[in-house]
Design an enzyme around this catalytic site. Structure first.
Site, PDB file in Angstrom:
ATOM      1  N   GLY A   1     -35.814 -11.904  45.304  1.00  0.00           N
ATOM      2  CA  GLY A   1     -35.581 -12.243  43.906  1.00  0.00           C
ATOM      3  C   GLY A   1     -36.020 -13.665  43.617  1.00  0.00           C
ATOM      4  O   GLY A   1     -36.921 -14.203  44.264  1.00  0.00           O
ATOM      5  N   CYS A   2     -35.371 -14.299  42.666  1.00  0.00           N
ATOM      6  CA  CYS A   2     -35.745 -15.648  42.237  1.00  0.00           C
ATOM      7  C   CYS A   2     -35.612 -16.652  43.376  1.00  0.00           C
ATOM      8  O   CYS A   2     -34.558 -16.754  44.005  1.00  0.00           O
ATOM      9  CB  CYS A   2     -34.860 -16.070  41.069  1.00  0.00           C
ATOM     10  SG  CYS A   2     -35.117 -17.776  40.557  1.00  0.00           S
ATOM     11  N   PHE A   3     -36.667 -17.405  43.627  1.00  0.00           N
ATOM     12  CA  PHE A   3     -36.609 -18.357  44.747  1.00  0.00           C
ATOM     13  C   PHE A   3     -35.648 -19.511  44.496  1.00  0.00           C
ATOM     14  O   PHE A   3     -35.196 -20.150  45.444  1.00  0.00           O
ATOM     15  CB  PHE A   3     -37.987 -18.853  45.185  1.00  0.00           C
ATOM     16  CG  PHE A   3     -38.947 -19.318  44.117  1.00  0.00           C
ATOM     17  CD1 PHE A   3     -38.538 -19.765  42.874  1.00  0.00           C
ATOM     18  CD2 PHE A   3     -40.322 -19.308  44.386  1.00  0.00           C
ATOM     19  CE1 PHE A   3     -39.444 -20.207  41.916  1.00  0.00           C
ATOM     20  CE2 PHE A   3     -41.237 -19.742  43.439  1.00  0.00           C
ATOM     21  CZ  PHE A   3     -40.794 -20.194  42.195  1.00  0.00           C
TER      22      PHE A   3
ATOM     23  N   CYS B   1     -32.622 -19.124  43.544  1.00  0.00           N
ATOM     24  CA  CYS B   1     -31.377 -18.617  44.139  1.00  0.00           C
ATOM     25  C   CYS B   1     -31.438 -18.648  45.656  1.00  0.00           C
ATOM     26  O   CYS B   1     -30.495 -19.105  46.321  1.00  0.00           O
ATOM     27  CB  CYS B   1     -31.129 -17.180  43.686  1.00  0.00           C
ATOM     28  SG  CYS B   1     -30.992 -16.920  41.907  1.00  0.00           S
TER      29      CYS B   1
END
Length: 219
Positions: A52-54, A56
């Site tokens: 997912g979002c890097f 995070c």
């Protein structure tokens, strides 16, 4: 009826797009390649994960004992010099990924894989939470046969435990492209940004509650 037709067309287009992502011969060549092993540097090893979002993922791994630094970037694709804008189109083959620089005498690759699965929804395909698309898909990268075996055993055990298909793909590591400067340490530098407050920090807290034994004393 019109809305139904539109919805079906949209779903078909979305499916075709994601199918093309998998069957693209350039992408398949990446999946079938021999892994590249990164040698130790000053006693530190490197591991690579997409989840997912890097923003995070970077914050999650930076909270783990033995991890010295985490860098946000792109990996898993067939396009050279990917950028944030290009990656977001889903056409580069890359996923947002992190490079984890760690001390193998303090934290093992096995533990880093445990962190990986504990810090995400392991059954969500092509995304995490509100972030959807192939650029947000889950990938674990292996650098040698030993790492591959660790990943596959952990993935199989989790699938059995959850009685579900685990979404994470398993790729031979090829290359990590460092992301733009403004993405680095994003959660730490922008704690009041809306996405960070509402998505990234809650995800970090959920992970910390699951694996408190691996956290640095400051967390």
């Amino acid at each position: 009826m019109k809305n139904l037709v539109v919805a079906l067309v949209f779903c078909f287009a979305f499916s075709c797009q994601n199918s093309a992502q998998v069957t693209n011969p350039k992408q398949q060549a990446v999946i079938d390649a021999e892994p590249i092993e990164i040698p130790l540097e000053n006693g530190k090893a490197k591991a690579y994960f997409a989840s997912g979002c890097f923003w995070c993922v970077e914050a999650i791994y930076e909270s783990v004992k033995g991890v010295n630094e985490v860098i946000s970037g792109y990996s898993g694709g067939f396009t050279k010099n990917p950028t944030y804008e290009l990656s977001n189109t889903g056409r580069t083959g890359h996923a947002e990924a992190v490079e984890v620089i760690y001390d193998p005498n303090v934290v093992s690759f096995t533990t880093l894989v445990d962190v990986y699965f504990a810090s995400q929804n392991p059954t969500q395909v092509n995304g995490q939470g509100p972030d959807r698309g192939s650029q947000y898909r889950s990938i674990i990268f292996f650098q040698n046969a030993e790492q591959k075996e660790i990943i596959l055993k952990k993935k199989a055990a989790l699938a059995k435990k959850l009685n579900a298909t685990i979404a994470a793909e398993v790729y031979p590591f090829q290359k990590f492209w460092i992301g733009e400067d403004y993405h680095q340490n994003y959660e730490r530098l922008h704690p009041n940004q809306g996405y960070i407050r509402n998505v990234s920090i809650p995800r970090l807290r959920r992970f910390q509650a699951k694996m408190p034994e691996v956290l640095k004393s400051s967390h």
